[in-house]
Design an enzyme around this catalytic site. Structure first.
Site: not given
Ligand code: DOR
Ligand code: ZN
Length: 424
Positions: A95, A153, A279, A306
């Site tokens: 992303n 993702d 999230n 993450d």
């Protein structure tokens, strides 16, 4: 170029080793591992007495923000943060801007990493073009350019038909798929977990079933297409149960969680600290308990950071308007060592979740100290106590809710291909 690491406790789950051994590295590879090894006087030495020598840690889930958002993180600074956290290999999510949905972006990341990153950087390609969930990305082209996995993702592939085709293509090119599981019709607009805390704070909520439903769907699609999936950032008791049941039925899936999902609960959000906005959202005490049980019984195979760097522009705003995500590369190992202290995992099991298991998911030749392997090595001081200082992070961003916390155990040497890239 040679390096001699002596007197350390070597823990390598890939070879079932937990013993006091010396490690000799030559030309970027593990040359020998054994008791009372002898090395030339000219060789650089590390005395690892009191320290633990493990295969270099692998982070299967990192967000670097290059290309596109270099003010949050670059490939170079993200790699430095990884090295400081004990990681020698990181897989970076798609992303970015532009999205890593075509070979030119993949090549850009690989080339940049080759010249600027001090750790191995493995790009993850998008499943769909622009992460829009509509048209599949050029999966064959991405694989050829060097992606190690596919993932949208940050977003879910909402359309089950598109996800099905994505899995079928991924299967034919033998690329693992990492699923971000979120039913956005259920979670839409929410900023924290649905429960008493969200009611008290008056914040818009995300029900845990938003995750559970998509975990179920992706397991069903995985079974249907015959392509194993890896479930990203498991955070709810429901999805732990669903994954456990699927594994018991012999379905070949794997799963990861992030340290914040076993270190924090939704009640911390009462501080309105926007670093806590992630999230999926932080869960209830019951979710945390389930995640720990999932780690213990092997339902959850991998611990991943993450790492999601954001600047003050995205975070110094009202909770509702803040971006989702927290940095994690520089605190993941220390936070996870708590699991050993709490007797949830043995030290070796913990290292498995940072080395052998992510390496197996990505199907890469890493995460081992076997003779001849790349000399990617992390040396941990399990006793080092320190106060987390976000101003000292190598990362360009400092959106960490752990600032000021006292943690114990950290990497003191991070070695990539026989070269010390970080030492404390
Ligand atoms: O909190 C998150 N931040 N979750 C995601 O899925 C994406 C990530 C990001 O890219 O910032
Ligand atoms: Zn992510």
């Amino acid at each position: 170029m040679a390096l001699f690491i002596k007197n350390g406790r070597v823990v390598d789950p890939s070879s079932d080793i937990d013993d006091f051994l010396d490690v000799l590295v030559e030309n970027g590879k593990v040359k020998e591992i054994g008791k009372n090894l002898k090395a030339d006087l000219s060789v650089d030495e590390i005395d690892a007495k009191g320290l633990i020598v493990v295969p270099g840690l692998i982070d299967i889930h990192t967000h670097l923000r290059e290309p596109g958002h270099e003010y949050k993180e670059t490939i170079k600074t993200g790699a430095e943060a990884a090295a400081a956290g004990g990681f020698t290999t990181i897989a970076c999510m798609a992303n970015t801007n532009p999205v890593n949905d075509n070979a030119s972006v993949t090549r850009y990341i690989i080339n940049k990493a080759r010249t600027e990153a001090c750790v191995n950087v493995l790009p993850v390609g998008a499943i769909t073009k622009g992460l829009k969930g509509e048209t599949l990305a050029e999966i064959g082209e991405l694989k050829e350019a060097g992606v190690v996995a596919l993932s949208d993702d940050g977003r879910t592939v909402r359309n089950s038909e598109v996800m099905r085709r994505g899995l079928e293509y991924a299967r034919s090119f033998s690329v693992p798929v990492i699923c971000h599981c979120e039913d956005t019709f259920l979670s839409g607009g929410g900023v924290m977990n649905e429960g008493v805390v969200s009611t008290r704070l008056g914040l818009k909520e995300i029900p845990p079933i938003a995750e559970d439903i998509m975990v179920s769907r992706d397991i069903l699609l995985s079974t249907w297409t015959g392509h194993p999936v890896h479930i990203a950032h498991v955070s709810t008791a429901g999805s732990v149960r669903i994954i456990r049941e699927a594994k018991a039925r012999g379905i070949k899936i794997t799963a990861e969680t992030a340290p914040h999902f076993f270190s924090l609960t939704e009640s911390s959000v009462e501080s309105f600290n926007t670093s806590l906005k992630v999230n999926p959202p932080l869960g209830s005490e019951n979710d945390v308990k389930a995640v720990k049980e999932g780690l213990k019984d092997g339902t959850i195979d991998v611990i991943a950071s993450d790492h999601a760097p954001h600047s003050t522009v995205e975070k110094d705003v009202e909770f509702d308007n803040a971006a989702f995500g927290m940095v994690g590369l520089e605190t993941s190992l220390s936070l996870s060592l708590v699991l050993v202290k709490e007797n949830i995992l043995t030290f070796s099991q913990l290292i498995e979740k940072f080395t052998t298991n992510p390496s197996r998911v990505l199907n890469i030749d890493k995460g081992t100290l076997a003779k001849g392997a790349d000399a990617d090595i992390t040396i941990i001081d399990p006793e080092a106590e320190y106060v987390v200082d976000k101003n000292m992070f190598k990362s360009k961003s400092n959106n960490s809710p752990f600032h000021g916390c006292i943690l114990k155990g950290r990497s003191v040497y991070t070695i990539v291909s026989g070269r010390v890239v970080f030492s404390h």
